[in-house]
Design an enzyme around this catalytic site. Structure first.
Site, PDB file in Angstrom:
ATOM      1  N   HIS A  98       0.869  -1.212   0.112  1.00 47.85           N
ATOM      2  CA  HIS A  98      -0.058  -0.057  -0.083  1.00 47.85           C
ATOM      3  C   HIS A  98       0.811   1.098   0.117  1.00 47.85           C
ATOM      4  CE1 HIS A  98      -2.704   2.983   1.147  1.00 47.85           C
ATOM      5  NE2 HIS A  98      -3.914   2.181   0.589  1.00 47.85           N
ATOM      6  N   GLU A 170      -3.727   2.268  -7.411  1.00 44.31           N
ATOM      7  CA  GLU A 170      -4.360   3.478  -6.558  1.00 44.31           C
ATOM      8  C   GLU A 170      -3.244   4.798  -6.803  1.00 44.31           C
ATOM      9  OE1 GLU A 170      -6.525   2.151  -2.832  1.00 44.31           O
ATOM     10  OE2 GLU A 170      -4.546   2.012  -2.289  1.00 44.31           O
TER      11      GLU A 170
HETATM   12  P1  13P Z   1      -9.558   6.438   0.131  1.00 43.78           P
HETATM   13  O1  13P Z   1     -10.844   5.545  -0.533  1.00 43.78           O
HETATM   14  O2  13P Z   1      -9.920   6.941   1.536  1.00 43.78           O
HETATM   15  O3  13P Z   1      -9.194   7.225  -0.821  1.00 43.78           O
HETATM   16  O4  13P Z   1      -8.383   5.332   0.318  1.00 43.78           O
HETATM   17  C1  13P Z   1      -8.245   4.536  -0.382  1.00 43.78           C
HETATM   18  C2  13P Z   1      -7.133   3.584  -0.245  1.00 43.78           C
HETATM   19  O5  13P Z   1      -5.857   3.880   0.119  1.00 43.78           O
HETATM   20  C3  13P Z   1      -7.544   1.985  -0.030  1.00 43.78           C
HETATM   21  O6  13P Z   1      -6.232   1.080   0.078  1.00 43.78           O
END
Ligand code: 13P
Length: 260
Positions: A98, A170
Site C-alpha cells: 500500500h 491506486e
Molecule cells: P480512500 O478511499 O480513502 O481514498 O482510500 C483509498 C485507499 O487507500 C484504499 O487502500
C-alpha cells in the site's frame, strides 16, 4: 472473474468499532442479495481486530483480508505478523505494498515481492497496490512507475491452482482526497497493467486468476462509473468503507453496475 469490493479500514478503528462495523455491514448487506451478487466483498481490518471481524462475518459470503504481512513464517522479526497467523485467522486476502507503507515505512518493491511470494505460499490472495505520485504523473512517468512496480513485485511469481492475484491501481495523490481520477484515466492504466500481466502469464491465468481493481476516493456516488468499465474489475475503498450505510450503498450500486 468476480468483481471485488475490498474495504481497507487502515488504522482508523479500534477493536470494538471494527466489530460493530462488521456486524452492521453483515446486517445490511449479507442478508439481502449478497448471495446472488457477483460482487466479492472483503473486509480488511487491522491485525488486532481480525478475530472479531472473522466472527462477525462467519457464515456469510463476506470474506476476511489483512492489511499487511511479513514474508517469513516464523522467527526473530519483532512486531511483524506471519502469513501463518493470517491463515489461522481465516484471511483469504491480504493487501501488500500500500502506498502508505511505501511512503511512511519505506517499503520497497523487493519487500513487496517477498510478501506476495509468502502469501502465495500460504494460499492467501495478494491485493498488490501500485500507483504513482502526483510529481511522477506530472513528469509523464505514470505508466513507467506503475508498470515498474507491477513487474518488480511479480518477478518469478505465478498464481497457481485457484489463487487470485489482485492488482489495485491506486494513484497516490487522490487517496483520501474525496476526488477520484476520471474513470477513463484509471481505465487506461488498467489496460496497461492487463497488458503487462499478459506478458508475464498465459492468457488463461490472466483471465481466470488475475483482477485489476481501482482505489482512491471511491464512494457510492462514483463507483458505478468505475465498475461500468470492462477493464476495472472492482474497487479498493478506504474512507467510504468506514460507515456501514455508505459502504453498503456503494456495494448495491456496484452490484447493479456489474450486472448491467
Ligand atoms: P480512500 O478511499 O480513502 O481514498 O482510500 C483509498 C485507499 O487507500 C484504499 O487502500
Amino acid at each position: 472473474m468476480e468483481i471485488f469490493a475490498i474495504a481497507n479500514w487502515k488504522m482508523q478503528l479500534n477493536e470494538a468499532e471494527s466489530m460493530s462495523l462488521a456486524k452492521e455491514v453483515v446486517r445490511l448487506w449479507a442478508g439481502q442479495g449478497a448471495e446472488v451478487s457477483e460482487l466479492k466483498v472483503v473486509l480488511c481490518p487491522s491485525h488486532v481486530s481480525l478475530n472479531e471481524v472473522s466472527e462477525a462475518i462467519h457464515g456469510t459470503p463476506i470474506e476476511l483480508g489483512a492489511q499487511d504481512v511479513f514474508w517469513e513464517d516464523r522467527g526473530a522479526f519483532t512486531g511483524e505478523v506471519s502469513p501463518v497467523t493470517l491463515k489461522e485467522r481465516g484471511c483469504r486476502y491480504c493487501i501488500v505494498g500500500h502506498s502508505e507503507r511505501r511512503q511512511y515505512l519505506s517499503e520497497t518493491d523487493e519487500m513487496v515481492r517477498h510478501k506476495v511470494a509468502a502469501l502465495m505460499r500460504h494460499d492467501i490472495n495478494p491485493v498488490l497496490c501500485v500507483g504513482e505520485t502526483f510529481e511522477e504523473r506530472e513528469a509523464g512517468r505514470r505508466d513507467a512507475v506503475v508498470i515498474g512496480q507491477v513487474r518488480a513485485a511479480l518477478e518469478d511469481i505465478r498464481p497457481v491452482g485457484n489463487q487470485r492475484l489482485i492488482i489495485a491501481y491506486e494513484p497516490r495523490w487522490v487517496i483520501g482526497t474525496g476526488t477520484a481520477v476520471q474513470p477513463d484515466d484509471a481505465a487506461s492504466m488498467h489496460y496497461l497493467i492487463n497488458e503487462t500481466l499478459r506478458e508475464l502469464y498465459p492468457e488463461d491465468v490472466v483471465e481466470r486468476q488475475c483482477a485489476v481493481i481501482y482505489g482512491g476516493s471511491v464512494d457510492s456516488g462514483n463507483v458505478k462509473d468505475f465498475i461500468a468499465s470492462p477493464v476495472i474489475q472492482g474497487v479498493l475503498v478506504g474512507g467510504a468503507a468506514l460507515k456501514a450505510a455508505e459502504f453498503v450503498r456503494m456495494l448495491e450500486v456496484a452490484a447493479d453496475a456489474s450486472r448491467a
